[in-house]
Design an enzyme around this catalytic site. Structure first.
Site, PDB file in Angstrom:
ATOM      1  N   ARG A 118      13.907   5.010  16.378  1.00 28.37           N
ATOM      2  CA  ARG A 118      14.680   4.509  17.521  1.00 28.37           C
ATOM      3  C   ARG A 118      16.175   4.745  17.349  1.00 28.37           C
ATOM      4  O   ARG A 118      16.934   4.597  18.304  1.00 28.37           O
ATOM      5  CB  ARG A 118      14.381   3.038  17.774  1.00 28.37           C
ATOM      6  CG  ARG A 118      14.763   2.098  16.675  1.00 28.37           C
ATOM      7  CD  ARG A 118      14.187   0.704  16.895  1.00 28.37           C
ATOM      8  NE  ARG A 118      14.487   0.169  18.213  1.00 28.37           N
ATOM      9  CZ  ARG A 118      15.633  -0.406  18.537  1.00 28.37           C
ATOM     10  NH1 ARG A 118      16.593  -0.491  17.629  1.00 28.37           N
ATOM     11  NH2 ARG A 118      15.830  -0.878  19.752  1.00 28.37           N
ATOM     12  N   GLU A 135      -4.855  -3.564  -5.888  1.00 27.03           N
ATOM     13  CA  GLU A 135      -3.948  -4.448  -6.603  1.00 27.03           C
ATOM     14  C   GLU A 135      -2.592  -3.808  -6.849  1.00 27.03           C
ATOM     15  O   GLU A 135      -1.622  -4.488  -7.162  1.00 27.03           O
ATOM     16  CB  GLU A 135      -4.556  -4.863  -7.946  1.00 27.03           C
ATOM     17  CG  GLU A 135      -5.642  -5.918  -7.843  1.00 27.03           C
ATOM     18  CD  GLU A 135      -5.125  -7.223  -7.241  1.00 27.03           C
ATOM     19  OE1 GLU A 135      -4.144  -7.779  -7.770  1.00 27.03           O
ATOM     20  OE2 GLU A 135      -5.697  -7.671  -6.233  1.00 27.03           O
TER      21      GLU A 135
END
Length: 249
Positions: A154, A116
């Site tokens: 990247r 949770e």
């Protein structure tokens, strides 16, 4: 650049380090990734890292104490503190601007929560930044952590064969336009589909303008909020504004 990941499932990160173009970032040493299994920092025989929430309610809450010990171990191993990032639906949206900030920094500690959520006291005292991928809920923080690592990797020098990320969506505040490759005419059930003639013209100025207009078109249709932001930041010129006015939206 170093990223430390506190997680219950370190095995989820193996494929990212060994596959695709992002592997180059790890092989070259541009990014160092160290995984910290949270259960190694539990203090009981059951290696428990969660418990029921005070006040009742569904689900379990990640305990603060194992997280504190894990974070202390990370800092000791790094020889100093680093920003702690918590992935949660209540965080700020991850953007390319945030990714670029990480790509230009020294790294961070990534907390991959489960259940949770996390004891708020740990968040209040240890977390520096909370990030969300969007308006939905995932099973844990591992996928968002992988998304951030992929987006940062990247941007590292030498990862992409050419600086193609400079033309990515959001790199200039707009969505990226369409791309085409061989054949010049594609057969389809609806008939032949040719590549737009301008892309075959060899006229770089016209091609650049066409691509800009395609980016403006798709952004105006799908993300008008980005057009409004680009306009407010002065990133649209007179030609851009004329093209947008001519669109039938």
């Amino acid at each position: 650049m170093r990223f430390d990941v506190i997680t219950l499932f370190p095995e989820l990160f193996a494929l990212h380090q060994s596959s695709g173009v992002t592997r180059r970032a790890y092989d070259s040493g541009a990014i160092e990734l160290k995984l910290w299994p949270l259960r190694d920092h539990a203090d009981d025989a059951y290696r428990r890292v969660d418990d029921r929430p005070f006040g009742g309610g569904p689900g379990m809450v990640m305990l603060a104490a194992p997280l504190q010990r894990a974070l202390a171990a990370v800092h000791a191993d790094r020889g100093g503190k680093a920003p702690l990032v918590h992935f949660t639906p209540t965080g700020q949206p991850l953007t390319q601007a945030i990714v670029r900030q990480f790509a230009q920094g020294a790294g961070a500690v990534l907390l991959c929560a489960r259940y949770e959520g996390v004891d708020q006291r740990f968040i209040d005292t240890a977390v520096d930044l909370e990030i969300s991928l969007g308006d939905y809920v995932l099973s844990g923080g591992e996928l968002p952590a992988l998304v951030l690592l992929d987006a940062v990797a990247r941007l590292m020098p030498g990862v992409l064969s050419e600086p193609s990320h400079q033309a990515d969506s959001f790199s200039d505040g707009l969505l990226e336009g369409p791309h085409y490759s061989r054949p010049e005419v594609l057969d389809s059930p609806d008939g032949p589909l040719p590549v737009p003639k301008v892309l075959l013209s060899g006229h770089h100025g016209q091609i650049g303008r066409w691509r800009r207009e395609q980016a403006l078109r798709i952004t105006a249709r799908r993300r008008p909020d980005l057009i409004a932001r680009a306009r407010a930041e002065g990133r649209l010129d007179a030609d851009d504004e004329a093209f947008l006015r001519a669109l039938d939206l």
